[in-house]
Design a protein around this motif. Structure first.
Motif, PDB file in Angstrom:
ATOM      1  N   THR A 105     110.923   6.140  90.353  1.00  0.00           N
ATOM      2  CA  THR A 105     110.304   5.224  91.301  1.00  0.00           C
ATOM      3  C   THR A 105     110.674   3.786  90.965  1.00  0.00           C
ATOM      4  N   ARG A 106     110.291   2.877  91.863  1.00  0.00           N
ATOM      5  CA  ARG A 106     110.555   1.457  91.651  1.00  0.00           C
ATOM      6  C   ARG A 106     109.633   0.914  90.562  1.00  0.00           C
ATOM      7  N   ARG A 107     110.020  -0.247  90.009  1.00  0.00           N
ATOM      8  CA  ARG A 107     109.264  -0.809  88.902  1.00  0.00           C
ATOM      9  C   ARG A 107     107.814  -1.097  89.298  1.00  0.00           C
ATOM     10  N   GLU A 108     107.586  -1.610  90.517  1.00  0.00           N
ATOM     11  CA  GLU A 108     106.215  -1.901  90.941  1.00  0.00           C
ATOM     12  C   GLU A 108     105.378  -0.618  90.972  1.00  0.00           C
ATOM     13  N   GLN A 109     105.997   0.472  91.382  1.00  0.00           N
ATOM     14  CA  GLN A 109     105.302   1.755  91.409  1.00  0.00           C
ATOM     15  C   GLN A 109     105.083   2.287  89.995  1.00  0.00           C
ATOM     16  N   GLN A 167     101.862   2.401  98.329  1.00  0.00           N
ATOM     17  CA  GLN A 167     103.212   2.123  97.832  1.00  0.00           C
ATOM     18  C   GLN A 167     104.227   3.177  98.276  1.00  0.00           C
ATOM     19  N   LEU A 228     113.283   6.731  98.575  1.00  0.00           N
ATOM     20  CA  LEU A 228     112.646   5.410  98.537  1.00  0.00           C
ATOM     21  C   LEU A 228     113.248   4.438  99.542  1.00  0.00           C
ATOM     22  N   GLU A 230     116.404   3.608  99.970  1.00  0.00           N
ATOM     23  CA  GLU A 230     117.599   2.869  99.569  1.00  0.00           C
ATOM     24  C   GLU A 230     118.779   3.238 100.472  1.00  0.00           C
ATOM     25  N   TYR A 251     118.652   5.724  93.052  1.00  0.00           N
ATOM     26  CA  TYR A 251     117.583   6.370  92.286  1.00  0.00           C
ATOM     27  C   TYR A 251     117.913   7.815  91.936  1.00  0.00           C
TER      28      TYR A 251
END
Length: 290
Positions: A105-109, A167, A228, A230, A251
């Protein structure tokens, strides 16, 4: 209706860069454990067609909720201990699938996800201790630990809901293309303008398309990963010149360009595929509707 006040610290948690050093260390460990690739695909839920973590977690959560109810009633000590124990065992696959999804997952997630994991796995430790103590006639302490664990499970579940719905971790990020793309055949340009064996980006009706020409064959997918969101055109193109050519996203999801099917996760839903035809010198596409 106003949002709950807890949302403000959750939004701040998404941007808590202080967690990043810990995330990087744990990410390395999880990456090392996610081998072979078939194991990772199974943990993501590729064979099932969607993430399995939200479904698997229902078993420990359900048994622990039931135990919490029984703990409030007389004469239920044995049944409650059995439920606590079943939840402890059932939590193992839930933990494994959760870490597998978190690592892609993304960093914020990941920042929200790491707190989600700490809450739930702290609850797991408390429930394991509760089961142990109940078996040694420390019923009151065992129940107390279980109720503390129950609170942590509730908090972890709220964070999980934030991850999944606010998210959109685990959601199909390409599904809206099916409703937005217009009906019928649409022109994307001249066949001669498409390079051989080199994916390019084209746009039709505001929708970005991933286009690959291989001889007289043109494969077209929506230029958005279902994982996600992308762009597929930013991915790594493999096996040029072959019918089984694939694209690997940032990812790690691998899609078959010819069919859109998922070759490897973390994506679980196939890419959106378009039919194509050559009309004179023009290439035309329409949305593939099974």
């Amino acid at each position: 209706m106003r949002e709950l006040s807890i949302l403000k610290p959750l939004i701040a948690l998404e941007h808590a860069a202080a967690l990043d050093p810990v995330i990087l260390k744990i990410h390395g460990v999880v990456d090392a454990l996610l081998k072979p690739r078939a194991l990772e695909d199974a943990l993501h839920g590729v064979p099932a067609g969607h993430a399995v973590h939200p479904a698997i977690v229902l078993v420990p959560a359900g048994t622990w909720i039931s135990a919490a109810v029984l703990d409030a009633l007389p004469g239920t000590a044995r049944a409650s201990r059995i439920l606590v124990g079943v939840g402890v065992v059932a939590a193992a696959p839930a933990i494994l699938t959760g870490w597998a999804d978190w690592a892609r997952t993304r960093r914020e997630q990941q920042r929200v996800g790491i707190v989600h994991a700490v809450a739930n796995e702290s609850a797991w430790v408390l429930y394991a201790a509760s089961w142990f103590l109940r078996g040694r006639d420390h019923e009151a302490l065992g129940r107390t630990l279980a109720y503390v664990g129950f609170g942590l499970v509730g908090f972890g579940g709220y964070l999980g809901g934030h991850l999944g719905y606010r998210q959109t971790a685990g959601a199909n990020h390409a599904n809206a293309v099916l409703t937005r793309f217009p009906e019928g055949w649409r022109t994307i340009g001249l066949l001669a303008d498409l390079p051989e064996h080199e994916p390019v980006r084209r746009e039709v009706a505001g929708e970005a398309l991933f286009v690959l020409r291989q001889g007289g064959r043109v494969d077209v997918l929506a230029d958005i990963s279902t994982h996600l969101g992308e762009p597929l055109t930013d991915g790594v193109f493999e096996d040029p010149g072959h019918a089984a050519a694939t694209i690997t996203t940032a990812y790690g999801s691998v899609f078959d360009i010819g069919t859109g099917e998922v070759v490897h996760g973390p994506a679980t839903a196939p890419a959106i595929r378009f039919e194509s035809r050559i009309n004179g010198e023009q290439v035309e596409v329409r949305l593939h509707r099974p």
